[in-house]
Design a protein around this motif. Structure first.
Motif, PDB file in Angstrom:
ATOM      1  N   GLN A  29       0.792  -1.230   0.000  1.00  0.00           N
ATOM      2  CA  GLN A  29       0.000   0.000   0.000  1.00  0.00           C
ATOM      3  C   GLN A  29       0.820   1.273   0.000  1.00  0.00           C
ATOM      4  O   GLN A  29       0.454   2.238  -0.675  1.00  0.00           O
ATOM      5  CB  GLN A  29      -0.936  -0.001   1.220  1.00  0.00           C
ATOM      6  CG  GLN A  29      -2.021  -1.057   1.170  1.00  0.00           C
ATOM      7  CD  GLN A  29      -3.080  -0.837   2.226  1.00  0.00           C
ATOM      8  OE1 GLN A  29      -3.205   0.249   2.796  1.00  0.00           O
ATOM      9  NE2 GLN A  29      -3.870  -1.870   2.504  1.00  0.00           N
ATOM     10  N   TYR A  30       1.903   1.326   0.764  1.00  0.00           N
ATOM     11  CA  TYR A  30       2.676   2.563   0.879  1.00  0.00           C
ATOM     12  C   TYR A  30       3.584   2.727  -0.346  1.00  0.00           C
ATOM     13  O   TYR A  30       4.407   1.855  -0.638  1.00  0.00           O
ATOM     14  CB  TYR A  30       3.515   2.558   2.154  1.00  0.00           C
ATOM     15  CG  TYR A  30       2.714   2.769   3.417  1.00  0.00           C
ATOM     16  CD1 TYR A  30       2.338   4.052   3.817  1.00  0.00           C
ATOM     17  CD2 TYR A  30       2.307   1.698   4.205  1.00  0.00           C
ATOM     18  CE1 TYR A  30       1.594   4.259   4.963  1.00  0.00           C
ATOM     19  CE2 TYR A  30       1.557   1.891   5.350  1.00  0.00           C
ATOM     20  CZ  TYR A  30       1.200   3.171   5.724  1.00  0.00           C
ATOM     21  OH  TYR A  30       0.456   3.363   6.858  1.00  0.00           O
ATOM     22  N   ASN A  31       3.417   3.854  -1.034  1.00  0.00           N
ATOM     23  CA  ASN A  31       4.143   4.045  -2.293  1.00  0.00           C
ATOM     24  C   ASN A  31       5.638   3.839  -2.155  1.00  0.00           C
ATOM     25  O   ASN A  31       6.275   3.219  -3.013  1.00  0.00           O
ATOM     26  CB  ASN A  31       3.864   5.444  -2.843  1.00  0.00           C
ATOM     27  CG  ASN A  31       2.527   5.539  -3.546  1.00  0.00           C
ATOM     28  OD1 ASN A  31       1.803   4.545  -3.645  1.00  0.00           O
ATOM     29  ND2 ASN A  31       2.176   6.721  -4.028  1.00  0.00           N
ATOM     30  N   CYS A  32       6.227   4.379  -1.069  1.00  0.00           N
ATOM     31  CA  CYS A  32       7.680   4.327  -0.930  1.00  0.00           C
ATOM     32  C   CYS A  32       8.177   3.006  -0.349  1.00  0.00           C
ATOM     33  O   CYS A  32       9.390   2.779  -0.309  1.00  0.00           O
ATOM     34  CB  CYS A  32       8.168   5.499  -0.068  1.00  0.00           C
ATOM     35  SG  CYS A  32       7.899   7.106  -0.841  1.00  0.00           S
ATOM     36  N   LEU A  33       7.258   2.157   0.083  1.00  0.00           N
ATOM     37  CA  LEU A  33       7.647   0.830   0.557  1.00  0.00           C
ATOM     38  C   LEU A  33       7.456  -0.248  -0.505  1.00  0.00           C
ATOM     39  O   LEU A  33       8.065  -1.325  -0.415  1.00  0.00           O
ATOM     40  CB  LEU A  33       6.839   0.454   1.802  1.00  0.00           C
ATOM     41  CG  LEU A  33       7.086   1.279   3.061  1.00  0.00           C
ATOM     42  CD1 LEU A  33       6.248   0.731   4.223  1.00  0.00           C
ATOM     43  CD2 LEU A  33       8.562   1.297   3.446  1.00  0.00           C
ATOM     44  N   LYS A  34       6.630   0.032  -1.506  1.00  0.00           N
ATOM     45  CA  LYS A  34       6.371  -0.974  -2.544  1.00  0.00           C
ATOM     46  C   LYS A  34       7.650  -1.507  -3.198  1.00  0.00           C
ATOM     47  O   LYS A  34       7.769  -2.716  -3.413  1.00  0.00           O
ATOM     48  CB  LYS A  34       5.434  -0.395  -3.608  1.00  0.00           C
ATOM     49  CG  LYS A  34       4.011  -0.190  -3.137  1.00  0.00           C
ATOM     50  CD  LYS A  34       3.148   0.444  -4.236  1.00  0.00           C
ATOM     51  CE  LYS A  34       1.737   0.695  -3.749  1.00  0.00           C
ATOM     52  NZ  LYS A  34       0.894   1.338  -4.803  1.00  0.00           N
ATOM     53  N   PRO A  35       8.650  -0.635  -3.518  1.00  0.00           N
ATOM     54  CA  PRO A  35       9.870  -1.165  -4.148  1.00  0.00           C
ATOM     55  C   PRO A  35      10.692  -2.060  -3.220  1.00  0.00           C
ATOM     56  O   PRO A  35      11.636  -2.710  -3.685  1.00  0.00           O
ATOM     57  CB  PRO A  35      10.660   0.109  -4.502  1.00  0.00           C
ATOM     58  CG  PRO A  35       9.671   1.219  -4.475  1.00  0.00           C
ATOM     59  CD  PRO A  35       8.673   0.840  -3.435  1.00  0.00           C
ATOM     60  N   LEU A  36      10.354  -2.092  -1.934  1.00  0.00           N
ATOM     61  CA  LEU A  36      11.128  -2.860  -0.955  1.00  0.00           C
ATOM     62  C   LEU A  36      10.396  -4.116  -0.501  1.00  0.00           C
ATOM     63  O   LEU A  36      10.831  -4.786   0.439  1.00  0.00           O
ATOM     64  CB  LEU A  36      11.442  -1.980   0.261  1.00  0.00           C
ATOM     65  CG  LEU A  36      12.100  -0.631  -0.035  1.00  0.00           C
ATOM     66  CD1 LEU A  36      12.317   0.150   1.252  1.00  0.00           C
ATOM     67  CD2 LEU A  36      13.413  -0.823  -0.772  1.00  0.00           C
ATOM     68  N   LYS A  37       9.305  -4.465  -1.171  1.00  0.00           N
ATOM     69  CA  LYS A  37       8.474  -5.576  -0.720  1.00  0.00           C
ATOM     70  C   LYS A  37       9.246  -6.892  -0.677  1.00  0.00           C
ATOM     71  O   LYS A  37       9.174  -7.634   0.315  1.00  0.00           O
ATOM     72  CB  LYS A  37       7.252  -5.712  -1.630  1.00  0.00           C
ATOM     73  CG  LYS A  37       6.342  -6.872  -1.246  1.00  0.00           C
ATOM     74  CD  LYS A  37       5.122  -6.971  -2.145  1.00  0.00           C
ATOM     75  CE  LYS A  37       4.256  -8.164  -1.739  1.00  0.00           C
ATOM     76  NZ  LYS A  37       3.021  -8.260  -2.580  1.00  0.00           N
ATOM     77  N   GLN A  38       9.973  -7.211  -1.729  1.00  0.00           N
ATOM     78  CA  GLN A  38      10.687  -8.492  -1.761  1.00  0.00           C
ATOM     79  C   GLN A  38      11.794  -8.529  -0.714  1.00  0.00           C
ATOM     80  O   GLN A  38      11.993  -9.545  -0.047  1.00  0.00           O
ATOM     81  CB  GLN A  38      11.272  -8.716  -3.162  1.00  0.00           C
ATOM     82  CG  GLN A  38      10.244  -9.030  -4.225  1.00  0.00           C
ATOM     83  CD  GLN A  38      10.898  -9.238  -5.586  1.00  0.00           C
ATOM     84  OE1 GLN A  38      11.155  -8.283  -6.333  1.00  0.00           O
ATOM     85  NE2 GLN A  38      11.194 -10.478  -5.901  1.00  0.00           N
ATOM     86  N   ALA A  39      12.490  -7.417  -0.541  1.00  0.00           N
ATOM     87  CA  ALA A  39      13.536  -7.365   0.481  1.00  0.00           C
ATOM     88  C   ALA A  39      12.936  -7.536   1.868  1.00  0.00           C
ATOM     89  O   ALA A  39      13.499  -8.226   2.729  1.00  0.00           O
ATOM     90  CB  ALA A  39      14.297  -6.046   0.385  1.00  0.00           C
ATOM     91  N   ALA A  40      11.780  -6.925   2.092  1.00  0.00           N
ATOM     92  CA  ALA A  40      11.114  -7.056   3.389  1.00  0.00           C
ATOM     93  C   ALA A  40      10.744  -8.500   3.665  1.00  0.00           C
ATOM     94  O   ALA A  40      10.882  -8.991   4.803  1.00  0.00           O
ATOM     95  CB  ALA A  40       9.873  -6.175   3.427  1.00  0.00           C
ATOM     96  N   GLN A  41      10.294  -9.204   2.652  1.00  0.00           N
ATOM     97  CA  GLN A  41       9.947 -10.619   2.833  1.00  0.00           C
ATOM     98  C   GLN A  41      11.183 -11.451   3.149  1.00  0.00           C
ATOM     99  O   GLN A  41      11.150 -12.325   4.025  1.00  0.00           O
ATOM    100  CB  GLN A  41       9.247 -11.149   1.576  1.00  0.00           C
ATOM    101  CG  GLN A  41       8.751 -12.578   1.706  1.00  0.00           C
ATOM    102  CD  GLN A  41       7.710 -12.745   2.790  1.00  0.00           C
ATOM    103  OE1 GLN A  41       6.853 -11.876   2.986  1.00  0.00           O
ATOM    104  NE2 GLN A  41       7.771 -13.862   3.517  1.00  0.00           N
ATOM    105  N   LEU A  42      12.270 -11.180   2.451  1.00  0.00           N
ATOM    106  CA  LEU A  42      13.519 -11.906   2.717  1.00  0.00           C
ATOM    107  C   LEU A  42      13.998 -11.670   4.148  1.00  0.00           C
ATOM    108  O   LEU A  42      14.458 -12.609   4.823  1.00  0.00           O
ATOM    109  CB  LEU A  42      14.602 -11.469   1.720  1.00  0.00           C
ATOM    110  CG  LEU A  42      14.400 -11.895   0.264  1.00  0.00           C
ATOM    111  CD1 LEU A  42      15.391 -11.171  -0.646  1.00  0.00           C
ATOM    112  CD2 LEU A  42      14.548 -13.411   0.121  1.00  0.00           C
ATOM    113  N   LEU A  43      13.879 -10.446   4.623  1.00  0.00           N
ATOM    114  CA  LEU A  43      14.320 -10.132   5.985  1.00  0.00           C
ATOM    115  C   LEU A  43      13.383 -10.732   7.026  1.00  0.00           C
ATOM    116  O   LEU A  43      13.815 -11.124   8.109  1.00  0.00           O
ATOM    117  CB  LEU A  43      14.432  -8.622   6.163  1.00  0.00           C
ATOM    118  CG  LEU A  43      15.575  -7.972   5.379  1.00  0.00           C
ATOM    119  CD1 LEU A  43      15.452  -6.454   5.387  1.00  0.00           C
ATOM    120  CD2 LEU A  43      16.931  -8.384   5.953  1.00  0.00           C
ATOM    121  N   ALA A  44      12.084 -10.816   6.699  1.00  0.00           N
ATOM    122  CA  ALA A  44      11.137 -11.446   7.619  1.00  0.00           C
ATOM    123  C   ALA A  44      11.404 -12.936   7.753  1.00  0.00           C
ATOM    124  O   ALA A  44      11.120 -13.544   8.792  1.00  0.00           O
ATOM    125  CB  ALA A  44       9.705 -11.210   7.147  1.00  0.00           C
TER     126      ALA A  44
END
Length: 433
Positions: free
Chosen positions: A335-350
């Motif tokens: 949802q957050y425009n500036c977080l969308k490009p980091l979605k895959q990285a966020a999943q990897l870190l989770a």
């Protein structure tokens, strides 16, 4: 290596900016360097050159050190006894800043690998490297919120470098996984909701009307991002701060307006909601938030999993509305425009399991550094019971437990709070010998 920028004087305080070149990974020089910024604050007349240093460790994670505007608050008290070092933790402020812009050239895996070096252990290593380059034998630390987490990491890794440790609203649980933490914070968040809606009963219908409107209509923030119920719920993070209930109620009153017979959201309300979204400018806060609790295990989106055991926080039309608090959820990266490009990285870190240790129980059990802490009985972000359990295992530590302040006590009444902690620390030191 470090460089010094031009100093300036304001209200009797001399500000000296410095930049340090430090390793990204202290175990592998081949990964290159980052720049870490700090600002030295001293009395302008230079009469305090004999005073020890106090390093301020900022809350977050992912926010820079304060930019003081005036000789007041905790800084006023600190400068009586100390010279002060304001550290922009790596990735924030002027310290090799992390944003959707700076991470854009990297693949998702590269982003995750890079971001994995921006937790408390390396923040502390940066501070220690700066101490050595400054030629300081020992210094004191003041940790607010997440800065308190960093303080316990410092006490675990380099206790011989510390004179005193002052902690405000930030004694972490050093053992349980994030689920234990979020179970407690969801409970505190519900307490704050109930207190708010008890004080302002009419706010419940206002919130339901806003939420139902968002479920049935598309509304967009000034950056073009669609505004949703989940985003609206997140302004409940403010309930962890003092004097937040009335401004929140005023905002609810100002949310909707009739235009040509149609209900729409007022632009000033949408603008206010956008300005509440610190995740847009400080993505570390979202992408590494759960990792601050991880030591040898993955978070696996802990807050989201705990939320699903609390269905009252998942709003449906016709039900009671409740705000959420200081939690991060996977949907934010959709949802957050500036977080969308980091979605895959966020999943990897989770999913990352091999996080290093942040605290050393054996070292903390032998602690000799006076540690004094302001614990807020009604703290929505850091559970008092878990904090007290931590301090039971740290000798030469003492807690001042009070319900006079919320999590932002240091900002609200910093001069008094720091004065109290300094006096407590002096008492501990005087009884050690």
């Amino acid at each position: 290596m470090h460089t010094v920028s031009q100093s300036f004087v304001e209200q009797g305080i001399k500000y000296t900016p410095k930049f340090y070149t430090l390793p990204l990974n202290y175990s592998d020089d081949s990964l290159g360097n980052i720049t870490v910024f700090c600002r030295e604050l001293t009395q302008a007349d230079d009469s305090d050159s004999h005073k020890p240093w106090l390093v301020y460790l900022q809350g977050g994670p992912g926010f820079p050190s304060p930019r003081p505007n005036g000789h007041s608050g905790w800084l006023k008290r600190a400068l009586q006894d100390y010279r002060v070092l304001l550290l922009d933790q790596r990735g924030t402020g002027h310290s090799s800043v992390i944003s959707h812009q700076t991470l854009a050239p990297l693949t998702a895996q590269q982003q995750a690998n890079y971001l994995s070096h921006f937790r408390a252990d390396n923040i502390v290593r940066d501070a220690e490297a700066i101490r050595q380059q400054m030629g300081v034998e020992k210094w004191a630390i003041l940790g607010q919120s997440y800065g308190g987490f960093c303080s316990l990491t410092y006490l675990s890794m380099f206790p011989s470098s510390l004179l005193r440790s002052y902690i405000t609203g930030g004694v972490p649980s050093i053992d349980p996984n994030p689920d234990t933490v979020y179970q407690a914070t969801f409970e505190r968040t519900m307490d704050k909701n109930q207190a708010f809606f008890t004080q302002f009963p009419q706010a419940q219908s206002l919130c339901q009307r806003i939420a139902d409107h968002l479920l049935s209509n598309e509304e967009y923030l000034p950056n073009g991002q669609r505004f949703t119920v989940e985003q609206f719920q997140q302004i409940g993070i403010n309930f962890g701060m003092s004097d937040s209930f009335l401004p929140t109620y005023y905002a609810l009153e100002n949310a909707l307006i009739e235009v040509d017979g149609k209900t729409v959201m007022r632009y000033e309300f949408l603008d206010m909601m956008f300005k509440e979204q610190g995740f847009q400018t400080n993505p570390i806060y979202a992408i590494l938030h759960e990792s601050i609790y991880c030591q040898g295990f993955a978070s696996n989106w802990s807050a989201e999993r705990v939320r699903q055991t609390r269905p009252e926080f998942n709003y449906q039309s016709g039900n009671h509305f409740y705000f959420t608090g200081e939690m991060v959820f996977p949907w934010m990266f959709d949802q957050y425009n500036c977080l969308k490009p980091l979605k895959q990285a966020a999943q990897l870190l989770a999913e990352k399991q091999d996080w290093g240790r942040l605290y050393d129980r054996a070292v903390l059990a032998k602690n000799t550094v006076p540690v004094t802490c302001a614990m807020y009985a009604d703290d929505m972000f850091v559970e008092m019971d878990l904090s007290r359990q931590t301090l039971k295992h740290i000798p030469n530590s003492k807690a001042w437990i009070t319900n006079q302040y919320e999590h932002n006590g240091l900002r609200a009444d910093g001069e008094h709070i720091l004065d109290t902690l300094i006096a407590m620390g002096n008492h501990i030191a005087s009884t050690q010998y």
